[in-house]
Design a protein around this motif. Structure first.
Motif, PDB file in Angstrom:
ATOM      1  N   UNK A 142      67.903  62.732 -31.970  1.00 39.11           N
ATOM      2  CA  UNK A 142      69.093  62.562 -32.940  1.00 39.11           C
ATOM      3  C   UNK A 142      70.222  63.063 -32.001  1.00 39.11           C
ATOM      4  N   UNK A 143      71.308  63.071 -32.739  1.00 42.52           N
ATOM      5  CA  UNK A 143      72.599  62.987 -32.084  1.00 42.52           C
ATOM      6  C   UNK A 143      73.307  61.810 -32.358  1.00 42.52           C
ATOM      7  N   UNK A 144      74.768  61.695 -31.746  1.00 44.40           N
ATOM      8  CA  UNK A 144      75.142  60.415 -31.664  1.00 44.40           C
ATOM      9  C   UNK A 144      74.672  59.500 -30.814  1.00 44.40           C
ATOM     10  N   UNK A 145      73.941  59.898 -30.023  1.00 44.54           N
ATOM     11  CA  UNK A 145      73.571  59.034 -28.908  1.00 44.54           C
ATOM     12  C   UNK A 145      72.004  58.874 -28.772  1.00 44.54           C
ATOM     13  N   UNK A 146      71.245  58.428 -29.865  1.00 43.14           N
ATOM     14  CA  UNK A 146      69.675  58.818 -29.763  1.00 43.14           C
ATOM     15  C   UNK A 146      69.536  57.243 -29.109  1.00 43.14           C
ATOM     16  N   UNK A 147      68.359  57.643 -28.240  1.00 45.57           N
ATOM     17  CA  UNK A 147      67.692  56.654 -27.154  1.00 45.57           C
ATOM     18  C   UNK A 147      68.465  56.918 -25.800  1.00 45.57           C
ATOM     19  N   UNK A 148      69.452  57.566 -25.575  1.00 45.62           N
ATOM     20  CA  UNK A 148      70.186  57.914 -24.450  1.00 45.62           C
ATOM     21  C   UNK A 148      70.010  59.238 -24.149  1.00 45.62           C
ATOM     22  N   UNK A 149      69.951  60.275 -25.031  1.00 44.85           N
ATOM     23  CA  UNK A 149      69.897  61.590 -24.729  1.00 44.85           C
ATOM     24  C   UNK A 149      68.937  62.023 -26.065  1.00 44.85           C
ATOM     25  N   UNK A 150      68.009  63.280 -25.595  1.00 45.16           N
ATOM     26  CA  UNK A 150      67.944  63.607 -24.281  1.00 45.16           C
ATOM     27  C   UNK A 150      67.405  62.794 -23.037  1.00 45.16           C
ATOM     28  N   UNK A 151      67.919  63.061 -22.058  1.00 47.46           N
ATOM     29  CA  UNK A 151      67.375  62.186 -20.797  1.00 47.46           C
ATOM     30  C   UNK A 151      65.872  62.419 -20.240  1.00 47.46           C
ATOM     31  N   UNK A 152      65.341  63.537 -20.843  1.00 45.50           N
ATOM     32  CA  UNK A 152      64.145  63.844 -20.515  1.00 45.50           C
ATOM     33  C   UNK A 152      63.404  63.915 -21.623  1.00 45.50           C
ATOM     34  N   UNK A 153      62.102  63.894 -21.623  1.00 44.47           N
ATOM     35  CA  UNK A 153      61.072  64.170 -22.740  1.00 44.47           C
ATOM     36  C   UNK A 153      61.240  65.377 -23.600  1.00 44.47           C
ATOM     37  N   UNK A 154      61.112  65.543 -24.707  1.00 46.77           N
ATOM     38  CA  UNK A 154      61.299  66.670 -25.424  1.00 46.77           C
ATOM     39  C   UNK A 154      62.630  67.068 -25.786  1.00 46.77           C
ATOM     40  N   UNK A 155      62.872  68.192 -26.012  1.00 42.18           N
ATOM     41  CA  UNK A 155      64.004  69.059 -26.421  1.00 42.18           C
ATOM     42  C   UNK A 155      65.081  69.564 -25.254  1.00 42.18           C
ATOM     43  N   UNK A 156      66.304  69.539 -25.391  1.00 43.58           N
ATOM     44  CA  UNK A 156      67.156  70.273 -24.271  1.00 43.58           C
ATOM     45  C   UNK A 156      67.936  71.132 -25.128  1.00 43.58           C
ATOM     46  N   UNK A 157      67.609  72.537 -24.885  1.00 44.09           N
ATOM     47  CA  UNK A 157      68.636  73.665 -25.547  1.00 44.09           C
ATOM     48  C   UNK A 157      69.197  74.271 -24.233  1.00 44.09           C
ATOM     49  N   UNK A 158      70.661  74.137 -24.525  1.00 46.04           N
ATOM     50  CA  UNK A 158      71.535  74.859 -23.361  1.00 46.04           C
ATOM     51  C   UNK A 158      71.867  76.094 -23.866  1.00 46.04           C
ATOM     52  N   UNK A 159      72.034  77.181 -22.869  1.00 46.55           N
ATOM     53  CA  UNK A 159      72.205  78.327 -23.382  1.00 46.55           C
ATOM     54  C   UNK A 159      73.866  78.516 -22.803  1.00 46.55           C
ATOM     55  N   UNK A 160      74.520  79.192 -23.910  1.00 47.70           N
ATOM     56  CA  UNK A 160      75.956  79.297 -23.486  1.00 47.70           C
ATOM     57  C   UNK A 160      76.368  80.870 -23.906  1.00 47.70           C
ATOM     58  N   UNK A 161      76.570  81.411 -22.807  1.00 41.76           N
ATOM     59  CA  UNK A 161      77.171  82.898 -22.883  1.00 41.76           C
ATOM     60  C   UNK A 161      78.621  83.065 -23.260  1.00 41.76           C
ATOM     61  N   UNK A 162      78.758  84.198 -23.797  1.00 41.78           N
ATOM     62  CA  UNK A 162      80.117  84.497 -24.506  1.00 41.78           C
ATOM     63  C   UNK A 162      80.711  85.340 -23.577  1.00 41.78           C
ATOM     64  N   UNK A 163      82.004  85.177 -23.071  1.00 45.70           N
ATOM     65  CA  UNK A 163      82.745  85.961 -21.784  1.00 45.70           C
ATOM     66  C   UNK A 163      84.096  86.430 -22.428  1.00 45.70           C
ATOM     67  N   UNK A 164      84.664  87.078 -21.794  1.00 44.23           N
ATOM     68  CA  UNK A 164      86.048  87.670 -22.477  1.00 44.23           C
ATOM     69  C   UNK A 164      87.254  87.537 -21.432  1.00 44.23           C
TER      70      UNK A 164
END
Length: 365
Positions: A142-164
């Protein structure tokens, strides 16, 4: 709060007289409340409630249903993970991954005197990050580009850190390349993706598609100081909140935005039917309000129809609020109002308009 200190249940500042933790008995996972659900808190109109919310990211089955283990893989120690997230993941609460949504919602809250035909106004007074990190995911094709992303099998979860930043402003960060040192930095604007009221009947709705009840509307204008008006569906309204975000672009194109747990304080006010009709006309869906904008919405599985519904809602609002002739309202909207895509990833697509109240002499009441 210090960037390395999570806001655990019951700890830290609790602004309101009422406090609702995200404990097992106070949350639903994957479904939203209906009229037969028992309230976990009962309040009067005008009361404020401090509510802990939980992000589903790090708790879901495709991430191991083990937030301590999942976040350890991103360098977060166990004492940096929320205890209520760990408790939910380890609990017997079951979610059917084939038929239920991912979201965790806290509630429902009964507001005494709320009746169908009224509006419930939910005003966000506080949105405090509970952890110094979030997750952005692309999954399920799912997302705006199904079939194009994710480019690997399964789910892609990206960690985003908070900085100051140097001026003390908290920002989100992502690397430009996986494992790379260079980062992109973007502002945080915490808000609730889900604010809603219970639906009539005994069937709990799926947590993903939004509707007249509100739910997963994902309007990033609903930051501190903003309000959401919802048509009350059942006695007591049975309100709830969830799907906390640290940041989201209009569209939410990857499927999720920067998802992370918040402590929020919300004021709940009943707008009785006669007053609601005089101020808003016959409101059939969510309406947001900020100090700068009136924000009618349109929702439909077809994005074109969602735009049309939003335009109709905007014309009706201008007619009720300012006595504006529909033909002139239509012309004004074309000349002066932006129509934004709230999200395109929640089965039912969302569009919202930004009507500047300053164009009408600043009259927003």
């Amino acid at each position: 709060m210090p960037l390395d200190a999570p806001l655990q249940p019951g700890q830290g500042v609790i602004q309101a007289a009422h406090y609702l933790p995200a404990s097992i008995g106070n949350v639903l996972w994957g479904r939203l409340p209906c009229s037969t659900d028992a309230a976990v808190l009962e309040i009067d109109s005008g009361d404020e409630v401090t509510i802990d919310t939980l992000s589903h990211e790090g708790v879901l089955e495709d991430q191991g249903r083990d937030p301590a283990g999942f976040f350890a893989g991103h360098g977060v120690a166990r004492d940096g993970v929320l205890d209520d997230a760990v408790a939910l993941a380890a609990s017997g609460v079951r979610r059917d991954t084939r038929t239920d949504g991912p979201h965790v919602v806290t509630g429902p809250i009964r507001i005494r005197g709320a009746r169908p035909g009224d509006l419930l106004r939910m005003t966000v007074l506080e949105a405090t990050p509970r952890v110094p990190y979030g997750v952005i995911s692309n999954r399920h094709g799912r997302g705006a580009l199904p079939g194009e992303f994710p480019r690997v099998e399964g789910s892609v979860s990206v960690f985003a850190a908070v900085d100051v930043d140097a001026d003390g402003t908290q920002v989100g960060t992502l690397p430009l390349l996986a494992g790379g040192e260079r980062t992109v930095r973007f502002p945080l604007n915490p808000f609730l993706g889900i604010m809603g009221v219970a639906v009539a009947g005994d069937a709990r709705p799926h947590s993903v598609p939004p509707g007249p009840h509100g739910g997963n509307i994902d309007i990033n204008l609903l930051t501190v100081g903003s309000s959401l008006y919802l048509p009350v569906q059942v006695d007591g309204a049975l309100a709830y909140v969830g799907d906390p975000h640290f940041a989201q672009g209009d569209g939410e194109v990857a499927l999720t935005a920067m998802e992370a747990s918040l402590r929020v304080t919300v004021r709940f006010e009943v707008v009785e039917q006669a007053d609601a009709l005089a101020r808003f006309g016959r409101l059939v869906g969510p309406l947001a309000e900020t100090t700068e904008f009136l924000v009618p919405t349109g929702m439909n599985e077809d994005l074109d129809e969602a735009v049309r519904d939003c335009v109709r809602a905007a014309i009706s609002l201008l007619e009720a609020r300012y006595g504006m002739q529909p033909e002139l309202a239509y012309a004004y909207l074309s000349a002066a109002t932006d129509f934004n895509i709230s999200q395109v990833v929640d089965l039912v697509k969302g569009v919202h308009a930004r009507i500047r109240v300053s164009d009408f002499g600043g009259r927003n009441a």
